[in-house]
Design a protein around this motif. Structure first.
Motif, mmCIF file in Angstrom:
data_model
loop_
_atom_site.group_PDB
_atom_site.id
_atom_site.type_symbol
_atom_site.label_atom_id
_atom_site.label_comp_id
_atom_site.label_asym_id
_atom_site.label_seq_id
_atom_site.Cartn_x
_atom_site.Cartn_y
_atom_site.Cartn_z
ATOM 1 N N ALA A 1 0.840 -1.208 0.000
ATOM 2 C CA ALA A 1 0.000 0.000 0.000
ATOM 3 C C ALA A 1 0.871 1.253 0.000
ATOM 4 C CB ALA A 1 -0.930 -0.012 1.210
ATOM 5 N N ALA A 2 1.928 1.236 0.815
ATOM 6 C CA ALA A 2 2.815 2.407 0.887
ATOM 7 C C ALA A 2 3.505 2.646 -0.457
ATOM 8 C CB ALA A 2 3.859 2.205 1.986
ATOM 9 N N LEU A 3 3.931 1.571 -1.115
ATOM 10 C CA LEU A 3 4.623 1.714 -2.404
ATOM 11 C C LEU A 3 3.653 2.065 -3.517
ATOM 12 C CD1 LEU A 3 7.179 -1.247 -2.245
ATOM 13 C CD2 LEU A 3 7.583 1.187 -1.815
ATOM 14 N N ALA A 4 2.443 1.500 -3.461
ATOM 15 C CA ALA A 4 1.452 1.751 -4.512
ATOM 16 C C ALA A 4 1.134 3.241 -4.597
ATOM 17 C CB ALA A 4 0.183 0.943 -4.240
ATOM 18 N N ALA A 5 1.176 3.914 -3.448
ATOM 19 C CA ALA A 5 0.903 5.355 -3.435
ATOM 20 C C ALA A 5 1.909 6.125 -4.287
ATOM 21 C CB ALA A 5 0.929 5.871 -1.990
ATOM 22 N N THR B 1 6.183 -1.184 -6.567
ATOM 23 C CA THR B 1 5.880 -2.436 -5.865
ATOM 24 C C THR B 1 7.190 -3.100 -5.451
ATOM 25 O OG1 THR B 1 4.770 -4.588 -6.016
ATOM 26 C CG2 THR B 1 5.822 -3.801 -8.001
ATOM 27 N N LEU B 2 7.112 -3.909 -4.384
ATOM 28 C CA LEU B 2 8.249 -4.748 -4.005
ATOM 29 C C LEU B 2 8.150 -6.079 -4.751
ATOM 30 C CD1 LEU B 2 10.743 -5.196 -2.128
ATOM 31 C CD2 LEU B 2 9.157 -6.044 -0.390
ATOM 32 N N GLY B 3 6.937 -6.540 -4.963
ATOM 33 C CA GLY B 3 6.732 -7.788 -5.709
ATOM 34 C C GLY B 3 7.075 -9.033 -4.913
ATOM 35 N N HIS B 4 7.244 -8.871 -3.600
ATOM 36 C CA HIS B 4 7.573 -10.029 -2.753
ATOM 37 C C HIS B 4 6.292 -10.503 -2.072
ATOM 38 C CE1 HIS B 4 10.156 -12.647 -0.421
ATOM 39 N NE2 HIS B 4 9.387 -12.370 0.613
ATOM 40 N N VAL C 1 10.377 -1.658 -7.899
ATOM 41 C CA VAL C 1 10.188 -1.466 -9.344
ATOM 42 C C VAL C 1 8.805 -0.853 -9.577
ATOM 43 C CG1 VAL C 1 11.752 -3.293 -10.140
ATOM 44 C CG2 VAL C 1 9.396 -3.870 -9.541
ATOM 45 N N PRO C 2 8.619 -0.226 -10.727
ATOM 46 C CA PRO C 2 7.298 0.348 -11.002
ATOM 47 C C PRO C 2 6.221 -0.741 -10.986
ATOM 48 C CG PRO C 2 8.905 1.136 -12.600
ATOM 49 C CD PRO C 2 9.567 0.044 -11.812
ATOM 50 N N GLN C 3 5.053 -0.371 -10.514
ATOM 51 C CA GLN C 3 3.940 -1.324 -10.556
ATOM 52 C C GLN C 3 3.721 -1.751 -12.000
ATOM 53 O OE1 GLN C 3 0.700 0.863 -8.440
ATOM 54 N NE2 GLN C 3 0.748 -1.002 -7.207
ATOM 55 N N PRO C 4 3.439 -3.035 -12.209
ATOM 56 C CA PRO C 4 3.229 -3.482 -13.603
ATOM 57 C C PRO C 4 1.966 -2.850 -14.185
ATOM 58 C CG PRO C 4 2.676 -5.235 -12.056
ATOM 59 C CD PRO C 4 3.298 -4.127 -11.245
ATOM 60 N N GLU C 5 2.082 -2.427 -15.434
ATOM 61 C CA GLU C 5 0.910 -1.853 -16.115
ATOM 62 C C GLU C 5 -0.097 -2.937 -16.452
ATOM 63 O OE1 GLU C 5 2.394 -0.209 -19.754
ATOM 64 O OE2 GLU C 5 4.018 0.837 -18.693
ATOM 65 N N HIS C 6 0.413 -4.149 -16.581
ATOM 66 C CA HIS C 6 -0.383 -5.159 -17.255
ATOM 67 C C HIS C 6 -0.029 -6.545 -16.723
ATOM 68 C CE1 HIS C 6 -2.985 -5.918 -20.665
ATOM 69 N NE2 HIS C 6 -2.250 -6.965 -20.963
ATOM 70 N N LYS C 7 -1.017 -7.429 -16.775
ATOM 71 C CA LYS C 7 -0.799 -8.827 -16.390
ATOM 72 C C LYS C 7 -1.341 -9.744 -17.472
ATOM 73 C CE LYS C 7 -1.017 -8.807 -11.385
ATOM 74 N NZ LYS C 7 -1.325 -9.642 -10.229
ATOM 75 N N ARG C 8 -0.667 -10.857 -17.666
ATOM 76 C CA ARG C 8 -1.193 -11.909 -18.546
ATOM 77 C C ARG C 8 -1.069 -13.227 -17.793
ATOM 78 N NH1 ARG C 8 -1.561 -10.945 -24.132
ATOM 79 N NH2 ARG C 8 -2.626 -12.939 -24.047
ATOM 80 N N GLU D 1 3.968 -10.111 -15.779
ATOM 81 C CA GLU D 1 3.659 -8.758 -15.347
ATOM 82 C C GLU D 1 4.622 -7.789 -16.004
ATOM 83 O OE1 GLU D 1 2.083 -10.139 -10.922
ATOM 84 O OE2 GLU D 1 3.482 -8.466 -11.084
ATOM 85 N N GLY D 2 4.125 -6.625 -16.409
ATOM 86 C CA GLY D 2 4.998 -5.618 -17.014
ATOM 87 C C GLY D 2 4.227 -4.787 -18.010
ATOM 88 N N GLY D 3 4.962 -4.201 -18.965
ATOM 89 C CA GLY D 3 4.319 -3.432 -20.023
ATOM 90 C C GLY D 3 3.462 -4.338 -20.905
ATOM 91 N N LYS D 4 2.498 -3.740 -21.602
ATOM 92 C CA LYS D 4 1.552 -4.532 -22.391
ATOM 93 C C LYS D 4 2.264 -5.321 -23.494
ATOM 94 C CE LYS D 4 -3.053 -4.268 -24.347
ATOM 95 N NZ LYS D 4 -4.290 -3.484 -24.403
#
Lengths: 562, 562
Positions: free
Chosen positions: A198-202, A206-209, A291-298, A371-374
């Motif tokens: 939540a703190a990073l999303a602001a 993301t930590l991604g852990h 790292v930046p929050q992923p824009e996209h997920k597949r 996860e990442g760019g589209k």
């Protein structure tokens, strides 16, 4: 689509994994499956936990004068001897831990629970505990499944302590600094998984852990145990993500990792703090790579004819030099079978028929999340898909991976329900090289099932690969059995059999659960008696009186030769 | 196109970097540039090294009875007290080392050079040395530039030894196992860079670890110093590539890193051996992660208006989440200027004119090399090119990067020639976070130039970034000056000024050269006095009598508080 990784679900209860309001009932077809697989006569809710006032709790061995020392240091409201606090801090969340709590045993409870609010207050606590010879167990989310947070007054090395306290980091849970230029975030280590995200999303990061314990566990716990999250294939393990950390030890503060992103200035001492399981001091601050929050997920799910061809495909994937998915999981036939059974329904029946026609009557299911760019995630998924098809996989759909992601933190809740009906469920994990993986899988499975049947019960054992590396992979086992008259002895017997099989196969005794007390007898098999001596030398330098989390990690002298 | 990374160039000479047959003469325009930049009166070859028989070498303090112990253990032919062997092992290849050798000073030479052929023989040597209280310095390629291999009989901690021996790993240089399934290769650690690559090339693999010292340095040296190669941006640093290692310590053998690719079984003890610089024991075997040899290479060079915009572009590149080049280097204005001057010719003149027209009269040059599959390298280069253009870069051609790669190992040869003509050249390096990099660059440059001019000489200082990380980068400085009457004092003054500037800027004292003796006084500033104490605790566990490479890495007690 996935579980909300920023959602605060509240602190877990003393008798089980999580918030009881979140525990779903077992569906009818699930109990039917259990009844068959485990040959159970009854699956009724006859094993509910006792009430808190029924729990047997020893008197606190801290008298008023010693409690006053802590109250002076922290403020009276942050020194608790209340039963609820002591019981919650009596141990972690292994099935034996939960069984003991549910049946009213909290003999291991600390004599007090201390909740410092600053590094300075932690230093004061350690000073008092050195002087008074009181054992200190740092406590984050309390989700250890290896005995890592159980207070011990008489350590296996012969040391005894006048009392034992839990040092709860819950009040030290702030994001201290967000550094977008260097992609770093510094936290107090009592921060729990959802609050980290939540703190990073602001800030868009993301930590991604995300371990299964994410909703309860803390950053300090991650680092103390060298944890790996479910998405570590993409984001990296905790030991790879940490840049700086501060440890309060009985001999003072150790600040490690400066501004440099890499150095050759002697051995990397961060690596002796990471994985030290509270035995050297309290990790108070940590700076993590973000790292930046992923824009996209597949998502994607594939079936293999068997576990072996699935592992070969995962090896090909991780060695191919193509962008890796964040999550890569492969279930063996048994885990695939139970997953399909627990899902149930007409669609699953049709899927089974389809796979049987494709020559996969007992398939092994593989799940992936990118996860990442589209464009990047689409390209990575395409490259992976091509590789998996070449390895004989049959594409299913995105649904199984989306469904897995939705329930990624919920399995431990299910355990609470299973314990209610007298079904023991426990997990254990290991890792080895690719070429040794099939034999390890077979050996541990046989050890678990053999140990279950030695008690006259029918059991179920299943496994998955959830962390892949160029040189090998993890193996995570889940087993179920109806409970014997002495479930603690039963669990210990099964665990010992599995651990001995792991040691015999020369795999690691733990890929991400850590050593704690449960694995300590097996550590010397992995790092040698001399390696254990090095750990003792490090501990002597930072904690000469041995008050820090005694009995964890470092085996007793006579166990060195095991 | 590049230098042959499998070519055995022979062992380096005692008075200089390499094989004298390979040292090119300085072209006329290079000496002209030096004469101007350093305001030199003369650049004649008036400073040639003395002959070996002119070198002052102390008597060996090992009498026949003690030599006999070693001869019994190793065979007489592997115990040398010959002048040529002792002088070659008197130190490393820093400019002060070379100056001392060239002027006939080998006072630090070991009393004998021991060349064991097996782990068993190393154990025998250590037993004898413990008993006889003889200091042991492990010696690989001997390319330390921080005093890491200079024998010391009286350590700064007050210990003295009855003698000092060099333990040369040159006979232990085999590939022991090639494991293509798990992508691992196990070597004896005396193997030198070209032999590593030749052994792997036979199986289609590469380690990709190519420091400037590659032609001389050994795998054991890489690990003992936590080295980073020129292509570490793509292939990873030595500490990231090692999977298993064996250390022979005075207290026995430490085998670390099993079959598991990752573990949570306590702290990663490999990390205390990596970077231990011979102070704990002798690293005898190492298993390294390997990758298939790249099918394809692409090169590219870009110019930036200044160093700052170049570093911002490198930061954007390494944080973009796109595939990274194997090599990424950015020269500051001064290094770009000297590179252009040393290249000379009409093409360079035209290039300068073109860049001036593009608003870059004093450009900063960036070089990249991509390695991998044909499509993947082309795609990565395209993505990088787009990013660099957006950051204001002007594309030049592939030629500067190809030219750099061709001469990637040759700079130290040039130093031999410069010493011949009385020009001192030395390098030093550090690393910090991206936001602190410009200030560090400025501070160290000023410290170097200030310390040179304090001696009344004109100097030249230049730097490049050669290792990039999401959180920062390395900075590698090269400085030149005409030599004063006491060049050792001159070099020490410049080095001290630079080191103090680095510490003041809170950067690391070394990104890949290690600590040795030269940086030991600055270690406590980086890991704290308590961190130094932890190192002492580890050493006490493995080398209780302190015979292993005394005086290196661990500072003397009184330096802790520095």
């Amino acid at each position: 689509m996935g579980a909300d990784i920023t959602e605060d679900v509240g602190r877990s209860v003393w008798y089980g994994w999580g918030n009881p309001a979140r525990a779903a009932e077992l569906p009818g077809h699930a109990t039917a499956f259990l009844r068959t697989a485990l040959e159970l006569d009854s699956v009724a809710r006859e094993h509910l936990p006792v009430r808190l006032d029924q729990v047997s709790l020893p008197e606190s061995s801290l008298d008023e004068s010693r409690l006053a020392l802590f109250r002076d240091a922290l403020g009276a409201e942050h020194v608790s001897t209340a039963a609820a606090d002591r019981v919650l801090h009596a141990g972690g969340k292994s099935t034996p831990d939960l069984y003991r709590r549910r049946t009213g045993d909290a003999q291991a409870a600390p004599d007090a629970v201390l909740s410092p609010g600053s590094d300075e207050e932690i230093r004061k606590i350690l000073e008092i505990c050195v002087r008074e010879h009181i054992a200190v167990t740092p406590f984050g989310g309390g989700t250890s499944v290896v005995g890592g947070v159980e207070p011990i007054r008489s350590a296996p090395n012969g040391q005894t302590f006048t009392a034992a306290v839990a040092l709860d980091l819950g009040r030290m849970a702030q994001l201290l600094e967000l550094d977008p230029v260097n992609r770093l975030a510094t936290f107090q280590t009592g921060i729990r998984g959802p609050a980290i995200e939540a703190a990073l999303a602001a800030h868009g990061f993301t930590l991604g852990h995300l371990p299964q314990s994410h909703q309860q566990a803390t950053l300090g716990g991650y680092l103390a145990t060298r944890s790996a999250g479910q998405a570590s294939t993409g984001y990296g393990r905790s030991d790879a993500l940490v840049r700086r950390l501060s440890l309060e030890s009985p001999r003072g503060t150790l600040d490690l990792g400066g501004f440099a992103p890499a150095t050759a200035a002697g051995p990397d001492l961060r690596s002796i703090v990471v994985g030290s399981e509270g035995t050297l001091g309290v990790i108070t601050k940590a700076t993590m790579a973000i790292v930046p929050q992923p824009e996209h997920k597949r998502h994607g799910a594939w079936a293999f004819a068997d576990f072996e061809s699935g592992t070969e495909a995962l090896r090909a994937l991780v060695q191919a030099g193509i962008p890796l998915p964040a999550v890569a999981r492969l279930s063996d036939r048994e885990e695939t079978e139970s997953t399909l059974r627990l899902a149930g329904g007409a669609k699953i029946a049709a899927l089974r028929k389809y796979l049987a026609l494709r020559g996969m009557p007992q398939p092994a299911l593989a799940l992936f999340v990118w996860e990442g760019g589209k464009a990047a995630t689409a390209a990575a998924r395409r490259q992976c898909s091509k590789l998996l098809r070449a390895a004989g996989a049959v594409y299913l759909s995105s649904a199984p991976a989306i469904s897995w992601e939705h329930g990624r933190f919920s399995a431990p809740y299910l355990r609470d329900r299973l314990l209610d009906i007298g079904v023991l469920v426990e997990t254990l994990e290991t890792a080895t090289s690719w070429d040794r993986l099939p034999a390890l899988h077979e050996a541990v499975n046989q050890a678990i099932l053999g140990a279950i049947s030695d008690g006259g019960k029918s059991g179920w054992s299943q496994a998955h690969v959830s962390h892949v590396y160029p040189g090998g992979a993890s193996l995570y086992f889940t087993f179920l059995a109806g409970q014997e008259s002495d479930p603690l002895q039963q669990l210990q017997r099964i665990k010992a059999a599995a651990s001995e099989a792991i040691v015999k196969e020369r795999a690691t005794i733990t890929h991400h659960h850590a050593i704690g007390t449960d694995h300590a007898p097996y550590l010397a098999a992995e790092i040698g008696p001399l390696g254990v001596d090095v750990l003792r030398g490090i501990k002597a330098a930072l904690d000469p009186t041995g008050i820090m989390n005694p009995g964890k990690l470092i085996p007793a002298m006579e166990e060195d030769q095991k």
